[in-house]
Design a protein around this motif. Sequence first.
Motif, PDB file in Angstrom:
ATOM      1  N   GLU A 121       0.847  -1.202   0.000  1.00 28.65           N
ATOM      2  CA  GLU A 121       0.000   0.000   0.000  1.00 28.65           C
ATOM      3  C   GLU A 121       0.874   1.240   0.000  1.00 28.65           C
ATOM      4  N   ARG A 122       0.557   2.210  -0.857  1.00 28.68           N
ATOM      5  CA  ARG A 122       1.315   3.465  -0.869  1.00 28.68           C
ATOM      6  C   ARG A 122       0.473   4.581  -1.478  1.00 28.68           C
ATOM      7  N   ARG A 123       0.703   5.797  -0.990  1.00 28.33           N
ATOM      8  CA  ARG A 123      -0.035   6.978  -1.462  1.00 28.33           C
ATOM      9  C   ARG A 123       0.662   7.503  -2.720  1.00 28.33           C
ATOM     10  N   VAL A 124       0.120   7.187  -3.872  1.00 24.43           N
ATOM     11  CA  VAL A 124       0.755   7.616  -5.123  1.00 24.43           C
ATOM     12  C   VAL A 124      -0.302   7.973  -6.164  1.00 24.43           C
ATOM     13  N   ASP A 125       0.071   8.769  -7.121  1.00 24.15           N
ATOM     14  CA  ASP A 125      -0.747   9.001  -8.306  1.00 24.15           C
ATOM     15  C   ASP A 125      -0.290   8.032  -9.399  1.00 24.15           C
ATOM     16  N   VAL A 126      -1.190   7.791 -10.348  1.00 24.76           N
ATOM     17  CA  VAL A 126      -0.847   6.878 -11.436  1.00 24.76           C
ATOM     18  C   VAL A 126      -1.087   7.598 -12.760  1.00 24.76           C
ATOM     19  N   ALA A 127      -0.052   7.651 -13.589  1.00 23.83           N
ATOM     20  CA  ALA A 127      -0.187   8.256 -14.923  1.00 23.83           C
ATOM     21  C   ALA A 127      -0.265   7.151 -15.966  1.00 23.83           C
ATOM     22  N   VAL A 128      -1.174   7.357 -16.920  1.00 21.97           N
ATOM     23  CA  VAL A 128      -1.404   6.359 -17.955  1.00 21.97           C
ATOM     24  C   VAL A 128      -1.007   6.957 -19.299  1.00 21.97           C
ATOM     25  N   ALA A 129      -0.245   6.201 -20.091  1.00 23.35           N
ATOM     26  CA  ALA A 129       0.222   6.695 -21.395  1.00 23.35           C
ATOM     27  C   ALA A 129      -0.831   6.442 -22.469  1.00 23.35           C
ATOM     28  N   ALA A 130      -0.634   7.080 -23.611  1.00 24.80           N
ATOM     29  CA  ALA A 130      -1.613   6.977 -24.696  1.00 24.80           C
ATOM     30  C   ALA A 130      -1.739   5.552 -25.216  1.00 24.80           C
ATOM     31  N   ASP A 131      -0.705   4.740 -25.033  1.00 19.51           N
ATOM     32  CA  ASP A 131      -0.783   3.357 -25.518  1.00 19.51           C
ATOM     33  C   ASP A 131      -1.472   2.419 -24.526  1.00 19.51           C
ATOM     34  N   GLY A 132      -2.043   3.001 -23.452  1.00 15.23           N
ATOM     35  CA  GLY A 132      -2.812   2.183 -22.526  1.00 15.23           C
ATOM     36  C   GLY A 132      -1.976   1.496 -21.464  1.00 15.23           C
ATOM     37  N   THR A 133      -0.694   1.872 -21.367  1.00 13.93           N
ATOM     38  CA  THR A 133       0.134   1.298 -20.305  1.00 13.93           C
ATOM     39  C   THR A 133       0.320   2.318 -19.191  1.00 13.93           C
ATOM     40  N   ILE A 134       0.790   1.827 -18.063  1.00 12.04           N
ATOM     41  CA  ILE A 134       1.097   2.714 -16.951  1.00 12.04           C
ATOM     42  C   ILE A 134       2.400   3.447 -17.273  1.00 12.04           C
ATOM     43  N   ALA A 135       2.351   4.799 -17.213  1.00  8.76           N
ATOM     44  CA  ALA A 135       3.533   5.594 -17.555  1.00  8.76           C
ATOM     45  C   ALA A 135       4.357   5.895 -16.314  1.00  8.76           C
ATOM     46  N   ALA A 136       3.661   6.169 -15.209  1.00  6.56           N
ATOM     47  CA  ALA A 136       4.392   6.545 -14.002  1.00  6.56           C
ATOM     48  C   ALA A 136       3.538   6.247 -12.771  1.00  6.56           C
ATOM     49  N   VAL A 137       4.195   5.898 -11.687  1.00  6.59           N
ATOM     50  CA  VAL A 137       3.536   5.725 -10.394  1.00  6.59           C
ATOM     51  C   VAL A 137       4.386   6.489  -9.392  1.00  6.59           C
ATOM     52  N   GLU A 138       3.899   7.688  -9.034  1.00  9.56           N
ATOM     53  CA  GLU A 138       4.717   8.568  -8.195  1.00  9.56           C
ATOM     54  C   GLU A 138       3.828   9.303  -7.208  1.00  9.56           C
ATOM     55  N   PRO A 139       4.432   9.777  -6.120  1.00 11.50           N
ATOM     56  CA  PRO A 139       3.622  10.423  -5.062  1.00 11.50           C
ATOM     57  C   PRO A 139       2.794  11.593  -5.570  1.00 11.50           C
ATOM     58  N   GLU A 140       3.362  12.435  -6.423  1.00  9.61           N
ATOM     59  CA  GLU A 140       2.587  13.569  -6.941  1.00  9.61           C
ATOM     60  C   GLU A 140       2.848  13.688  -8.432  1.00  9.61           C
ATOM     61  N   ILE A 141       1.818  13.515  -9.231  1.00  8.36           N
ATOM     62  CA  ILE A 141       1.987  13.722 -10.668  1.00  8.36           C
ATOM     63  C   ILE A 141       1.131  14.920 -11.054  1.00  8.36           C
ATOM     64  N   ASP A 142       1.796  15.939 -11.518  1.00  7.67           N
ATOM     65  CA  ASP A 142       1.086  17.172 -11.859  1.00  7.67           C
ATOM     66  C   ASP A 142       0.607  17.094 -13.305  1.00  7.67           C
ATOM     67  N   ALA A 143      -0.703  17.133 -13.464  1.00 12.21           N
ATOM     68  CA  ALA A 143      -1.263  16.990 -14.807  1.00 12.21           C
ATOM     69  C   ALA A 143      -1.563  18.323 -15.459  1.00 12.21           C
ATOM     70  N   THR A 144      -1.329  19.405 -14.722  1.00 12.15           N
ATOM     71  CA  THR A 144      -1.718  20.715 -15.276  1.00 12.15           C
ATOM     72  C   THR A 144      -0.946  21.025 -16.539  1.00 12.15           C
ATOM     73  N   GLY A 145      -1.677  21.495 -17.515  1.00  8.23           N
ATOM     74  CA  GLY A 145      -1.062  21.900 -18.766  1.00  8.23           C
ATOM     75  C   GLY A 145      -0.697  20.763 -19.698  1.00  8.23           C
ATOM     76  N   THR A 146      -0.938  19.522 -19.267  1.00  9.11           N
ATOM     77  CA  THR A 146      -0.572  18.392 -20.120  1.00  9.11           C
ATOM     78  C   THR A 146      -1.721  17.961 -21.013  1.00  9.11           C
ATOM     79  N   GLY A 147      -2.924  18.444 -20.680  1.00  9.27           N
ATOM     80  CA  GLY A 147      -4.099  18.002 -21.431  1.00  9.27           C
ATOM     81  C   GLY A 147      -4.596  16.634 -21.014  1.00  9.27           C
TER      82      GLY A 147
END
Lengths: 430, 314
Positions: A17-43
């Motif tokens: 168990e861990r407090r993280v955000d999950v980013a998903v890439a356009a190809d449907g895979t997990i791109a990143a698993v990190e404590p804070e992922i800032d999505a602002t301005g990325t669309g």
Amino acid sequence: MPELVIRGGTVIDADGERRVDVAVAADGTIAAVEPEIDATGTGATVVDAAGCVVAPGFVDLHTHLREPGKEEAETIESGTRCAARGGYTAVVAMPNTTPAIDSAAVVRQVLDAGRAAGLVDVHTSAAITIERAGEHLTPMAELAALGVKLFTDDGAGVQDDRLMRRAMEYGADLDVALAQHCEVEALAAGGHMHEGAWSSRLGIPGIPVEAEELMVARDLALARRTGARAHFQHLSTVGSVELVRAAKAAGQQVTAEATTHHFTLTDACCAAYDAVFKVNPPLRTAEDVAAIKVGLADGTIDAIATDHAPHTTESKELPFDQAPPGMLGLETALALAITELDLPLAQIIGLLSWRPAAIVGIDDDHGGHLVPGRAANLCVIDPAATWVVDPDATASRSRNNPYAGRTLTGRVRHTIYRGTPTVLDGEACR
Amino acid sequence: MKHLLAIDELGADGIAEIHRLADAFVEVNRRPIPKVPTLRGRTVVSLFFEDSTRTRLSFETAAKRLSADTMTFSVGTSSVKKGESVRDTIETIEAMGIDAIVVRHGSAGVPWQIARWSSAAVINAGDGWHQHPTQALLDTYTALGHLGSLDGRRVAIVGDIKHSRVARSNIAAFTLLGAEVVLVAPRTLLPPDLTDWPVRVVSDLDGVLGDVDVLYLLRMQRERMTESLVPSLREYARRFGLDRERAARLGDGAIVMHPGPMNRGVEIAGDITELPNVVVTEQVANGVAVRMAVLFWLLGADPVPTHEEEPADA
């Protein structure tokens, strides 16, 4: 550039168990698993998971999608939409369709329709015997080559001991599970509910526990001899759980599943002759329910399955002894597990995701580890949310939900299938 | 809407109330013209999904003696044969305007389903192995007529308890009225789990013969042989059949009952059915009065519908 970011949640997977955000890439895979992922301005689409748990998508080993043949009760599309609403990203379709899933043609048809629906990975089981008639083996190697990971005549057990031995011997080389609906027909025939105090009182012919336990014992013996990977479907009795526990203790490599209804409901539910509570194996006693819970807790039972079995309202309004067995389950599984099982959430998630995934060898894509590079098959669940079950609030074509009016704890908020949301805020969005 | 589905729903008071009503209808049935206008304008439907000429005739006679209109929905020649569901059948019959449905079905629980779907009073005339409440009402009525009271009386029910709605209803009715019930049967003919049943179970008929006030023989169905529930009718008759020798060992005042139709030579020897303590035809006669009582109990309390207009501000 992430396509989608799940923010604010707590990930629970096989790594803990861990407090993280999950980013998903356009190809449907997990791109990143990190404590804070800032999505602002990325669309990127931001999916809110504040206060929620992000888990691997669930895997149901036991789903009746009814297609081909019974599309008035369910289709591959409607059934997999139920699955998505339940947090699932993969299901294993059962072969008791019309025609049965016993040939390459029907396997391809089901897989194609699953891909067309695009809501979960539809894997299909195939029958052990042609037309599930218990007489001749299906072309198991040909079907395994198409991707079939699990063989079963579900809806019935293979009655012929010698034929089952042959199936296990032949299947032992194919890297597939030989799964069994354990039910000796000679003992079960004519029965419509658990044989016991309630069946005696209600005057309904019963199905004794021995009908299941004798076949569990037989298959354990045959699996020992043949080395086949035996999997026991929907265990329902104290004795079955004990048999599997003893076999595992002796080092035997077998797996087992239990359904949500077998750890929630008892034969007393049949008292009003409502066939919504008719299911096979039948609802058993409180002692059996307790044994299933212990089996899930101590690892004897490897997976929670739904045995999602849609039936039309007309068929469930037949007299109890004429109505078909089966109940819905995909949309209530997580909540029932949280509500009924006194287990840590991580263990419940394992029973719903990576442990069933491993049984059918799909744990690379489902369950297990939320790490970059893996397919983004995820669900976001609110483990503390309470809700009242409404049979009409379903994606299913059927309404045979035995939990109507129950208040359950734990709800699926979002489901992400291969990077794309299938459910957002509890509503199917595809 | 009041229904008669199972004996337990009545309780001892309900049974006593129906028995009191039956006393009055026994008197009616003795009149030269055994008919009263009580249920004039009411319609009673017999809906028998399973054949039972005796029970159907008994109900229809009861309804006619109360001046009710009767309809018979004969399943064998009806739309049910064409695949119509029970629910659609009920909705069709209801649309004709009816007050009570007398239902017999081979599946346990169907009268409960019908009661959920229908606004008419539902009378269970036998559902599968489950209940046959009017049979138990007429049986206890008959037994009371001979024994005065059932309190502390001993009732032996002999034979195929497992498949018997008559046994399930009678165990409930005799027990509610204070009797002690003993079941006499081989294990194969007993329900698999008798937890919480208020009964004693024995397998030896001879051991209880001298000790009972009511010997209730169940019909032994021939198809049970094919299921190997007993080895043969001959062996069944030897262990559980009432013959002249066994009948002679019954205590004074003990009565022999049977729901009919009897298998002479199986559960009861052909030459003893005329003995004075065999009360089978009395059961049949009481059946009409008890079913009149049930119909009156269900329908008689409401005012008979009229064709007058309702007041506009009602």
